[in-house]
Enzyme design. Structure first.
Site, PDB file in Angstrom:
ATOM      1  CE  LYS A  98      39.948  48.723  48.670  1.00 46.79           C
ATOM      2  NZ  LYS A  98      40.500  49.289  47.433  1.00 46.79           N
ATOM      3  CE1 TYR A 106      11.619  61.297  64.322  1.00 46.58           C
ATOM      4  CE2 TYR A 106      12.956  59.474  63.475  1.00 46.58           C
ATOM      5  CZ  TYR A 106      12.608  60.334  64.509  1.00 46.58           C
ATOM      6  OH  TYR A 106      13.238  60.233  65.715  1.00 46.58           O
TER       7      TYR A 106
HETATM    8  C1  LIG Z   1      40.265  48.255  46.437  1.00 49.83           C
HETATM    9  C2  LIG Z   1      41.273  47.898  45.404  1.00 49.83           C
HETATM   10  C3  LIG Z   1      41.185  46.679  44.713  1.00 49.83           C
HETATM   11  C4  LIG Z   1      39.997  45.742  44.843  1.00 49.83           C
HETATM   12  O1  LIG Z   1      38.917  46.224  44.075  1.00 49.83           O
HETATM   13  P1  LIG Z   1      37.562  45.392  43.933  1.00 49.83           P
HETATM   14  O2  LIG Z   1      36.775  46.160  42.942  1.00 49.83           O
HETATM   15  O3  LIG Z   1      36.935  45.373  45.276  1.00 49.83           O
HETATM   16  O4  LIG Z   1      37.958  44.042  43.474  1.00 49.83           O
HETATM   17  C5  LIG Z   1      42.209  46.359  43.852  1.00 49.83           C
HETATM   18  N1  LIG Z   1      43.257  47.198  43.660  1.00 49.83           N
HETATM   19  C6  LIG Z   1      43.361  48.385  44.293  1.00 49.83           C
HETATM   20  C7  LIG Z   1      44.519  49.263  44.019  1.00 49.83           C
HETATM   21  C8  LIG Z   1      42.363  48.777  45.165  1.00 49.83           C
HETATM   22  O5  LIG Z   1      42.453  49.967  45.774  1.00 49.83           O
END
Ligand SMILES: *Cc1c(COP(=O)(O)O)cnc(C)c1O
Length: 370
Positions: A38, A258
């Site tokens: 994702k 800055y």
């Molecule tokens: C993002 C996600 C994962 C992966 O989590 P990590 O901590 O990056 O391993 C697994 N299951 C779900 C439902 C997620 O949303």
């Protein structure tokens, strides 16, 4: 066509990705791996990551419908799970069209499936149970009824999942509570089950079940509190690089950048790196409490940040990099400087830094095996 030289780039190491996936597989040898890609594969580039992991992961997981469509294009024959992207009944038709396996996590979703009875073909779906995170999922007591309704609506393959809220903390007892609730809620079914994220892959073997869902560990980030990726045999996948665009010497007492937030304690060679918060470097890094202080790598040496990070550049102290000149390559994170360390300076987690690398940073695959 690209005619100019690179300014800032994220080199994406396919071999490191596969190494990290092999680590997950070694830790969960009896489980299938759903690689979580994702948010543009945690900022690494969806298409490249899917390609590099092709044939290694049994499935991919994404958050949004658009990500699902992109992932399907990059991996035509691998199952793709849509973790949270359902927004309206018609989205189920898109799932069917692009062969995405939706996560049904709400009573409303069950009604949408019933509305499409007979029209979803051989849809496979995950039913998500809320075992204590209180974000997404149906109540454990509702599982039997939900499974029954999905079956009667013609969903071919119904799998069961939940998500852990505290797996990153090895001493947190709430993970055991969630595990107990998950087992109790799912024991009566023959369905495939999934509970483990990266942290649970590493530290909670009893949560592995049929499918594990590693995300951050695939990219080399540590999923556990207070630890850095390399300590867990994870290889950094992203080498984040920029260049020195200016080198100059300032006198004692001169203020830099800055707000004049840093004053040179003596004559100093200052380098300006062409990378700022507009590229995804965190603007706020805590210089006071970190030892060694926030820095970048130049030729293997650490050059500490001085003054504020601005949109397109940041300044560093070149005292330890005598030969640094304009055009010199600078590493923001990667080998020798873990993104987990930068995340600590910024008071955040590697996930956020990786996801926020902006579009003006070119992703460049480096993949000796392919
Ligand atoms: C993002 C996600 C994962 C992966 O989590 P990590 O901590 O990056 O391993 C697994 N299951 C779900 C439902 C997620 O949303």
């Amino acid at each position: 066509m690209k005619t100019h030289n690179w300014r800032a780039r994220a080199r994406i190491d396919g071999r490191a990705l596969r190494h990290n996936l092999a680590v997950a597989r070694r830790l969960a040898p009896a489980s299938r791996v759903m690689a979580v890609v994702k948010s543009n594969a945690y900022g690494h580039g969806m298409a490249e990551v899917c390609r590099a992991l092709g044939g290694q992961a049994e499935a991919f997981a994404v958050a949004t419908l658009q990500e699902g469509i992109d992932c399907r294009a990059a991996a035509p024959s691998v199952p793709v799970t849509l973790l949270s992207g359902l927004q309206r009944p018609a989205d189920l038709q898109d799932c069917r069209r692009h062969r995405l396996d939706p996560v049904l996590h709400h009573e409303e979703h069950l009604r949408w499936v019933e509305q499409h009875r007979g029209a979803l073909g051989s849809l496979s779906a995950w039913l998500k149970i809320d075992t204590g995170m209180n974000r997404l999922g149906i109540a454990p007591a509702r599982v039997a009824d939900a499974v029954d309704r999905l079956r009667r609506s013609g969903v071919g393959d119904i799998r069961l999942m939940s998500h852990l809220a505290n797996a990153d903390d090895v001493s947190d007892r709430r993970t055991a509570t969630q595990l107990r609730r998950f087992k109790r809620a799912t024991a009566a079914f023959k369905s495939a089950r999934s509970l483990a994220n990266s942290a649970a892959v590493m530290k909670w073997p009893r949560t592995h079940f049929d499918w594990v869902r590693p995300g951050i560990m695939l990219y080399g980030g540590a999923p556990l509190l207070g630890v850095r990726g390399p300590e867990l045999d994870l290889s950094p996948v992203m080498q984040l690089e920029a260049k020195l665009i200016s080198v100059k010497t300032v006198r004692k007492g001169e203020a830099i950048g800055y707000g004049g937030a840093f004053t040179a304690p003596g004559p100093m060679r200052i380098g300006v790196v062409g990378f700022g918060y507009g590229d995804g470097y965190p603007r706020i890094v805590d210089r006071a409490s970190a030892a060694p202080p926030p820095a970048v790598l130049i030729g293997g040496a650490r050059a500490p940040l001085v003054g504020r990070v601005s949109m397109d550049m940041l300044s560093v102290d070149l005292s330890a990099c005598e030969d640094a000149a304009i055009g010199r390559k600078v590493t923001l994170w990667g080998d020798g400087l873990s993104v987990d360390e930068v995340a600590d300076w910024a008071g955040t987690i590697s996930y956020e830094l990786l996801c926020k690398i902006s579009e003006r940073v070119a992703r460049e695959p480096v993949d000796p095996a392919q």
